[in-house]
Design a protein around this motif. Structure first.
Motif, PDB file in Angstrom:
ATOM      1  N   ALA A  39       0.839  -1.208   0.000  1.00 35.25           N
ATOM      2  CA  ALA A  39       0.000   0.000   0.000  1.00 35.25           C
ATOM      3  C   ALA A  39       0.874   1.259   0.000  1.00 35.25           C
ATOM      4  N   ALA A  40       1.985   1.226   0.769  1.00 34.29           N
ATOM      5  CA  ALA A  40       2.886   2.380   0.806  1.00 34.29           C
ATOM      6  C   ALA A  40       3.567   2.584  -0.542  1.00 34.29           C
ATOM      7  N   ASN A  41       3.980   1.494  -1.191  1.00 33.59           N
ATOM      8  CA  ASN A  41       4.645   1.596  -2.498  1.00 33.59           C
ATOM      9  C   ASN A  41       3.710   2.162  -3.563  1.00 33.59           C
ATOM     10  N   GLU A  42       2.421   1.892  -3.404  1.00 36.31           N
ATOM     11  CA  GLU A  42       1.434   2.379  -4.378  1.00 36.31           C
ATOM     12  C   GLU A  42       0.792   3.707  -3.951  1.00 36.31           C
ATOM     13  N   ASN A  43       1.360   4.325  -2.901  1.00 37.76           N
ATOM     14  CA  ASN A  43       0.890   5.636  -2.407  1.00 37.76           C
ATOM     15  C   ASN A  43      -0.596   5.621  -2.014  1.00 37.76           C
ATOM     16  N   ARG A  44      -1.052   4.522  -1.426  1.00 35.38           N
ATOM     17  CA  ARG A  44      -2.446   4.462  -0.976  1.00 35.38           C
ATOM     18  C   ARG A  44      -2.572   4.116   0.503  1.00 35.38           C
ATOM     19  N   LEU A  45      -1.453   4.254   1.233  1.00 36.94           N
ATOM     20  CA  LEU A  45      -1.496   4.029   2.676  1.00 36.94           C
ATOM     21  C   LEU A  45      -1.851   5.348   3.357  1.00 36.94           C
ATOM     22  N   ASN A  46      -3.043   5.408   3.942  1.00 36.69           N
ATOM     23  CA  ASN A  46      -3.547   6.666   4.511  1.00 36.69           C
ATOM     24  C   ASN A  46      -2.739   7.156   5.705  1.00 36.69           C
ATOM     25  N   ASP A  47      -2.015   6.265   6.346  1.00 36.26           N
ATOM     26  CA  ASP A  47      -1.272   6.657   7.551  1.00 36.26           C
ATOM     27  C   ASP A  47       0.108   7.237   7.238  1.00 36.26           C
ATOM     28  N   VAL A  48       0.503   7.247   5.985  1.00 37.53           N
ATOM     29  CA  VAL A  48       1.733   7.941   5.567  1.00 37.53           C
ATOM     30  C   VAL A  48       1.306   9.166   4.767  1.00 37.53           C
ATOM     31  N   ILE A  49       1.485  10.336   5.364  1.00 40.25           N
ATOM     32  CA  ILE A  49       1.002  11.589   4.770  1.00 40.25           C
ATOM     33  C   ILE A  49       2.202  12.413   4.304  1.00 40.25           C
ATOM     34  N   GLU A  50       2.267  12.681   3.009  1.00 44.99           N
ATOM     35  CA  GLU A  50       3.330  13.516   2.446  1.00 44.99           C
ATOM     36  C   GLU A  50       2.805  14.927   2.209  1.00 44.99           C
ATOM     37  N   ILE A  51       3.542  15.910   2.707  1.00 48.25           N
ATOM     38  CA  ILE A  51       3.123  17.313   2.612  1.00 48.25           C
ATOM     39  C   ILE A  51       4.246  18.116   1.971  1.00 48.25           C
ATOM     40  N   ASP A  52       3.892  18.923   0.969  1.00 49.42           N
ATOM     41  CA  ASP A  52       4.859  19.821   0.328  1.00 49.42           C
ATOM     42  C   ASP A  52       4.761  21.178   1.020  1.00 49.42           C
ATOM     43  N   ALA A  53       5.781  21.515   1.808  1.00 44.39           N
ATOM     44  CA  ALA A  53       5.751  22.762   2.583  1.00 44.39           C
ATOM     45  C   ALA A  53       5.825  24.000   1.695  1.00 44.39           C
ATOM     46  N   ALA A  54       6.270  23.831   0.446  1.00 42.68           N
ATOM     47  CA  ALA A  54       6.346  24.987  -0.453  1.00 42.68           C
ATOM     48  C   ALA A  54       4.959  25.529  -0.776  1.00 42.68           C
ATOM     49  N   SER A  55       3.967  24.639  -0.870  1.00 41.59           N
ATOM     50  CA  SER A  55       2.605  25.082  -1.200  1.00 41.59           C
ATOM     51  C   SER A  55       1.648  24.994  -0.012  1.00 41.59           C
ATOM     52  N   ASN A  56       2.112  24.430   1.103  1.00 43.68           N
ATOM     53  CA  ASN A  56       1.283  24.350   2.317  1.00 43.68           C
ATOM     54  C   ASN A  56       2.091  24.892   3.497  1.00 43.68           C
ATOM     55  N   ASN A  57       2.433  26.163   3.401  1.00 46.76           N
ATOM     56  CA  ASN A  57       3.359  26.736   4.381  1.00 46.76           C
ATOM     57  C   ASN A  57       2.713  27.663   5.402  1.00 46.76           C
ATOM     58  N   GLY A  58       1.391  27.671   5.461  1.00 44.40           N
ATOM     59  CA  GLY A  58       0.711  28.584   6.365  1.00 44.40           C
ATOM     60  C   GLY A  58       0.429  27.977   7.730  1.00 44.40           C
ATOM     61  N   VAL A  59       0.001  28.828   8.648  1.00 46.56           N
ATOM     62  CA  VAL A  59      -0.311  28.400  10.015  1.00 46.56           C
ATOM     63  C   VAL A  59      -1.489  27.438  10.022  1.00 46.56           C
ATOM     64  N   GLU A  60      -2.499  27.708   9.190  1.00 45.74           N
ATOM     65  CA  GLU A  60      -3.715  26.884   9.191  1.00 45.74           C
ATOM     66  C   GLU A  60      -3.417  25.439   8.818  1.00 45.74           C
ATOM     67  N   GLU A  61      -2.533  25.219   7.836  1.00 46.16           N
ATOM     68  CA  GLU A  61      -2.197  23.849   7.432  1.00 46.16           C
ATOM     69  C   GLU A  61      -1.533  23.076   8.565  1.00 46.16           C
ATOM     70  N   ILE A  62      -0.627  23.740   9.296  1.00 47.47           N
ATOM     71  CA  ILE A  62       0.066  23.072  10.408  1.00 47.47           C
ATOM     72  C   ILE A  62      -0.897  22.840  11.567  1.00 47.47           C
ATOM     73  N   ARG A  63      -1.798  23.789  11.794  1.00 44.86           N
ATOM     74  CA  ARG A  63      -2.799  23.582  12.851  1.00 44.86           C
ATOM     75  C   ARG A  63      -3.700  22.396  12.527  1.00 44.86           C
ATOM     76  N   ASP A  64      -3.980  22.210  11.244  1.00 46.95           N
ATOM     77  CA  ASP A  64      -4.791  21.074  10.826  1.00 46.95           C
ATOM     78  C   ASP A  64      -4.065  19.756  11.143  1.00 46.95           C
ATOM     79  N   ILE A  65      -2.733  19.747  10.892  1.00 49.56           N
ATOM     80  CA  ILE A  65      -1.932  18.566  11.239  1.00 49.56           C
ATOM     81  C   ILE A  65      -1.972  18.333  12.750  1.00 49.56           C
ATOM     82  N   ARG A  66      -1.816  19.424  13.513  1.00 47.71           N
ATOM     83  CA  ARG A  66      -1.786  19.315  14.975  1.00 47.71           C
ATOM     84  C   ARG A  66      -3.088  18.744  15.526  1.00 47.71           C
ATOM     85  N   ASP A  67      -4.202  19.080  14.883  1.00 52.41           N
ATOM     86  CA  ASP A  67      -5.496  18.547  15.326  1.00 52.41           C
ATOM     87  C   ASP A  67      -5.653  17.080  14.976  1.00 52.41           C
ATOM     88  N   LYS A  68      -5.118  16.657  13.818  1.00 49.09           N
ATOM     89  CA  LYS A  68      -5.327  15.287  13.345  1.00 49.09           C
ATOM     90  C   LYS A  68      -4.374  14.267  13.964  1.00 49.09           C
TER      91      LYS A  68
END
Length: 568
Positions: A81-110
């Motif tokens: 599942a990880a090799n096919e990028n369908r494992l929900n528990d491995v979350i990849e985030i591109d900080a270049a396009s998700n660099n705001g406070v709200e995105e990190i707060r969303d991570i902190r809540d989840k």
């Protein structure tokens, strides 16, 4: 299935597949095997060195159902599942396009929620240095006290931009550039696996162009294979990377060795016209000089020469260079490289470099100056300055004021330029200068340049007319070095004047000036004209005023400077 790039197909799936990072992969493998993994990691280093690949492998390894000595099995449900990028528990985030406070707060809540499939919920934040200061502050608390089933892996190419408070809460791993030999081995392995024919010299060029990045090497290799129809040749690698052919570098270095600037410039123009990068060209010159220095040193060092660079033709001219001159060439090329990165005028810098390192007088200019060979003129100048300063001290002790202009002598090199300037001729042109004459001079200029030899054209490419009259043209040089060289060459200067007169169909003198001095000379001319006009006007007025006997008597008693005559 659509075609996939080589770097995607051959992305490492286990720690043992990662190239050139043995210390890091062994450490991570041992941590997984002994269940001593950290809650947060920081992977930093140049692009294409395996940071994201290691992050994905680590995410699989900590969640693998059947790990083997710290390695993921790549066969269990979680690994697939990880090799096919369908494992929900491995979350990849591109900080270049998700660099705001709200995105990190969303991570902190989840992060509070447990993983759905795997043992650990893993957050891979790529290019983490792009986060804003507020986002870093929001992430800080989570990194300090994370839930037991959460792991953060931060990846960046610029660790210096990450706050120290974040770094101190992670295990930091510095990925180094991959060696050229490791890149070569990996490419050979891939090509052999695909049964593709290849030229080892072409692979060597690609490995050097990758600059330590495995992904870059595979991308260039992919491009070269497409260009060569699934076959890698030396020519294909040179075309794709912009590297010089052996014939080109031999032709250029032979002209340098024989002190032939015109021939070297001809070779340079051919290289640039073939689309070769000026920066790649300078890198090749340094590589050649490095190998020549090793060759000239001793037998032990000569074994370290790059065989792909040092052809028989280059070895044949090695005895024409001594190490002092090679060091000089490397210094000049290194200085030019800095200018190339910050300028669009790459051709001009390369021309200047070529003339500098190919002129016969270069060899003598790098010789050390002995104490007994110091120019007497310099000694006399220093003595005069010391004497001048001593007189100033005496004047100050006697209460005599000293003007500012006399306290600081002009730099020596500026005096040299001033002695070469023909101000009389410049002022003569300025006295009758018109806009129409300047336009005509500039229109004629390209045709005048075409009448010159290659080496002369190279020097004059940094010059242009800045003022013109019916009798002459003032030409300003961007670089004082070229101004001095042309000004001292009386034959060349006369040739310029004759050709300009022929094209304009009238007698026309060419006068030279350094561009940096031109505004000052023009201002001096204007100021002198204004002062002379004022003096003539004052003199005329005074002559008129002296017709009154009373005024004449006052002028006789008190002088011209004190008496101010006003008409009623």
């Amino acid at each position: 299935m659509a075609y996939q790039a080589l770097y995607r197909v051959w992305r490492p799936q286990t720690f043992s597949d990662v190239i050139g990072q043995d210390v890091i992969t062994q450490t991570l493998r041992n941590a997984v095997a002994s269940n001593m993994t950290s809650h947060a990691y920081l992977f930093s280093g140049p692009r294409g060195t395996g940071k994201t690949s290691c992050a994905k492998i680590l995410a699989k390894a900590v969640n693998c159902l059947n790990p083997q000595d710290g390695e993921p099995c790549n066969e269990c449900e979680i690994c697939l599942a990880a090799n096919e990028n369908r494992l929900n528990d491995v979350i990849e985030i591109d900080a270049a396009s998700n660099n705001g406070v709200e995105e990190i707060r969303d991570i902190r809540d989840k992060v509070k929620y447990a993983p759905t499939e795997a043992k650990y919920k893993v957050y891979i934040i790529d290019e983490v240095h792009m986060l804003s200061q507020g986002a870093f502050n929001a992430l800080l608390k989570t990194l300090e006290e994370p839930p037991a089933n959460v792991m953060f892996i931060l990846a960046t190419t610029e660790p210096q931009k990450i706050p120290a408070t974040i770094i101190s809460r992670t295990q930091s791993f510095n990925f180094r550039r991959i060696s050229k030999q490791d890149i070569l081995k990996r490419m050979i392995f891939i090509l052999n696996d695909k049964n593709i024919k290849y030229d080892e010299e072409g692979l060597d060029i690609i490995a050097a162009s990758a600059e330590g990045g495995m992904r870059d090497a595979l991308s260039i290799l992919d491009q070269a294979l497409s260009y060569g129809d699934d076959e890698l040749t030396l020519k294909n690698a040179q075309e794709v990377t912009g590297a010089l052919s052996n014939e080109q570098i031999v032709s250029y270095m032979t002209a340098i060795a024989e002190n032939k600037p015109a021939q070297a410039l001809t070779s340079l123009y051919q290289i640039l016209e073939s689309g070769r990068s000026a920066l790649r060209f300078t890198e090749m010159i340094i590589r050649v000089c490095r190998n020549l220095i090793l060759y000239n040193s001793n037998s032990d060092l000569s074994k370290q020469m790059d065989s792909s660079v040092m052809t028989k033709e280059l070895l044949a001219i090695a005895d024409k260079f001594d190490n002092k001159r090679l060091f000089y060439i490397v210094d000049q090329v290194s200085a030019t490289q800095k200018n190339l990165k910050n300028s669009n005028q790459t051709d001009i810098y390369m021309e200047i470099l070529t003339v500098k390192i190919s002129e016969p007088q270069v060899a003598s200019s790098v010789e050390p100056v002995e104490n007994d060979s110091v120019d007497n003129e310099v000694i006399d100048k220093l003595r005069d300055e010391v004497s001048h300063l001593q007189n100033e001290v005496k004047d100050l002790s006697n209460g005599t004021p000293v003007t500012k202009s006399s306290s600081k002598p002009k730099p020596h090199h500026r005096a040299n330029n001033n002695t070469r300037l023909n101000k009389t001729a410049i002022y003569k042109v300025l006295g009758n200068a018109t806009k129409n004459d300047l336009v005509a001079a500039r229109d004629m200029w390209p045709e005048l340049m075409s009448m010159l030899s290659i080496s002369q054209r190279a020097m004059m490419r940094v010059a242009q007319p800045v003022a013109a009259s019916s009798e002459g043209i003032v030409v300003a040089f961007d670089y004082a070095m070229w101004f001095e060289q042309v000004q001292d060459d009386s034959d060349f200067l006369q040739s310029l004047t004759d050709n300009a007169s022929k094209l304009l169909k009238k007698d026309c003198q060419i006068v030279l000036v350094p561009k940096v001095d031109w505004p000052k000379i023009r201002k001096e001319y204007i100021d002198n004209n204004i002062d002379s006009t004022k003096k003539n006007t004052v003199k005329s007025n005074k002559e008129t005023k002296k017709t009154d006997p009373t005024v004449d008597e006052a002028l006789k008693l008190f002088g011209d400077d004190i008496v101010d005559v006003k008409n009623d």
